[in-house]
Scaffold this motif. Structure first.
Motif, PDB file in Angstrom:
ATOM      1  N   MET A 194       0.837  -1.097  -0.145  1.00 29.08           N
ATOM      2  CA  MET A 194       0.114  -0.081   0.027  1.00 29.08           C
ATOM      3  C   MET A 194       0.920   0.995   0.046  1.00 29.08           C
ATOM      4  O   MET A 194       0.340   2.299  -0.582  1.00 29.08           O
ATOM      5  N   THR A 195       2.204   1.137   0.750  1.00 34.02           N
ATOM      6  CA  THR A 195       2.837   2.303   0.560  1.00 34.02           C
ATOM      7  C   THR A 195       3.404   2.436  -0.866  1.00 34.02           C
ATOM      8  O   THR A 195       3.388   3.473  -1.398  1.00 34.02           O
TER       9      THR A 195
ATOM     10  N   PHE B 227      -0.811  -2.001 -15.013  1.00 34.88           N
ATOM     11  CA  PHE B 227       0.793  -1.885 -14.722  1.00 34.88           C
ATOM     12  C   PHE B 227       0.865  -1.621 -13.340  1.00 34.88           C
ATOM     13  O   PHE B 227       2.011  -2.225 -12.798  1.00 34.88           O
ATOM     14  N   LEU B 228       0.251  -0.807 -12.717  1.00 31.96           N
ATOM     15  CA  LEU B 228       0.409  -0.552 -11.369  1.00 31.96           C
ATOM     16  C   LEU B 228       0.312  -1.805 -10.511  1.00 31.96           C
ATOM     17  O   LEU B 228       1.308  -1.633  -9.500  1.00 31.96           O
TER      18      LEU B 228
ATOM     19  N   CYS C   9      -3.736  -9.255  -0.923  1.00 29.00           N
ATOM     20  CA  CYS C   9      -4.758  -9.022   0.078  1.00 29.00           C
ATOM     21  C   CYS C   9      -5.108  -7.779   0.102  1.00 29.00           C
ATOM     22  O   CYS C   9      -6.083  -7.077   0.311  1.00 29.00           O
ATOM     23  N   GLY C  10      -3.835  -7.001   0.456  1.00 24.98           N
ATOM     24  CA  GLY C  10      -3.906  -5.335   0.446  1.00 24.98           C
ATOM     25  C   GLY C  10      -4.634  -4.769  -0.725  1.00 24.98           C
ATOM     26  O   GLY C  10      -5.576  -3.953  -0.748  1.00 24.98           O
ATOM     27  N   LEU C  11      -4.026  -5.165  -1.788  1.00 20.26           N
ATOM     28  CA  LEU C  11      -4.425  -4.598  -3.075  1.00 20.26           C
ATOM     29  C   LEU C  11      -6.071  -5.104  -3.401  1.00 20.26           C
ATOM     30  O   LEU C  11      -6.775  -3.774  -3.613  1.00 20.26           O
ATOM     31  N   LEU C  12      -6.469  -6.001  -2.980  1.00 17.91           N
ATOM     32  CA  LEU C  12      -7.758  -6.539  -3.384  1.00 17.91           C
ATOM     33  C   LEU C  12      -8.715  -5.801  -2.165  1.00 17.91           C
ATOM     34  O   LEU C  12      -9.907  -5.563  -2.556  1.00 17.91           O
ATOM     35  N   SER C  13      -8.407  -5.855  -1.162  1.00 18.94           N
ATOM     36  CA  SER C  13      -9.249  -5.396   0.026  1.00 18.94           C
ATOM     37  C   SER C  13      -9.450  -3.896   0.257  1.00 18.94           C
ATOM     38  O   SER C  13     -10.270  -3.081   0.598  1.00 18.94           O
ATOM     39  N   LEU C  14      -8.085  -3.141   0.071  1.00 19.31           N
ATOM     40  CA  LEU C  14      -8.130  -1.753   0.503  1.00 19.31           C
ATOM     41  C   LEU C  14      -7.925  -0.885  -0.836  1.00 19.31           C
ATOM     42  O   LEU C  14      -8.048   0.680  -0.541  1.00 19.31           O
ATOM     43  N   SER C  15      -7.569  -1.498  -2.053  1.00 19.72           N
ATOM     44  CA  SER C  15      -7.527  -0.314  -3.158  1.00 19.72           C
ATOM     45  C   SER C  15      -8.545   0.823  -3.175  1.00 19.72           C
ATOM     46  O   SER C  15      -8.230   2.058  -3.454  1.00 19.72           O
TER      47      SER C  15
END
Length: 187
Positions: free
Chosen positions: A95-96, A111-112, A168-174
């Motif tokens: 996330m950072t 790409f991100l 998990c961070g990308l899926l849940s917090l984006s």
């Protein structure tokens, strides 16, 4: 939390090695706060990661009491606190990295995601390589820092779990993260 962690740690040398990333990360955050501000979400995730590292440094990752209880209760072969730390570390790193990339560059979503996951793995691999270097230099004295706990696949697990945390961070917090970013961009 830092003061508590520093008071009578299990092994002072291991504690120092474990909290170096916290010290360096805190200095970077303080130094860049006025010129490159992150979202509250990312600061919270970094703080959580720092707290987990400070607890691990204080007890030694293989000796954290709550996870010793899990080990005993579920008759596990090891204390899994370090695995938990790598999942949360991967999430915080992803996330950072996502935030820095979004604030600095205009990237397509695909790409991100590729860059965030690749850079998170790179950070994780760099940490594991640093652990290996410390082990080579210090020999048996670095055993608590490396924390294999008898698992020859520990390094592989650590990197895999950092990747899992990032995913998990990308899926849940984006989507939540995007809202925080839009607030920063308006100011």
């Amino acid at each position: 939390m830092f003061i508590w962690s520093a008071l009578k740690p299990d092994q002072l040398g291991t504690w120092f090695l474990e909290v170096i990333p916290v010290i360096v990360g805190t200095i970077i955050i303080l130094y860049t706060y006025n010129t490159f501000r992150l979202t509250t979400l990312v600061y919270i995730l970094l703080c959580l990661g720092f707290i987990i590292a400070l607890i691990g440094g204080h007890y030694g990752y293989g000796k954290v009491p709550l996870f010793n209880w899990f080990k005993d209760y579920f008759q596990l072969g090891r204390n899994y606190y370090d695995r938990f730390a790598h999942i949360t570390g991967g999430l915080a790193a992803a996330m950072t990295i996502r935030e820095i990339l979004l604030q600095k560059f205009q990237l397509s979503t695909k790409f991100l995601i590729f860059l965030v996951l690749g850079l998170t793995l790179g950070v994780s691999a760099s940490y594991e390589l640093a652990e290996g270097l410390v082990a080579l230099i210090m020999g048996k004295a670095a055993e608590a820092f490396v924390g294999l706990q008898g698992d020859i696949w520990d390094t592989h697990w650590d990197m895999s779990l950092a990747l899992l945390g990032a995913i998990c961070g990308l899926l849940s917090l984006s989507s939540i993260h995007n809202r925080y970013l839009s607030i920063i961009q308006r100011h």
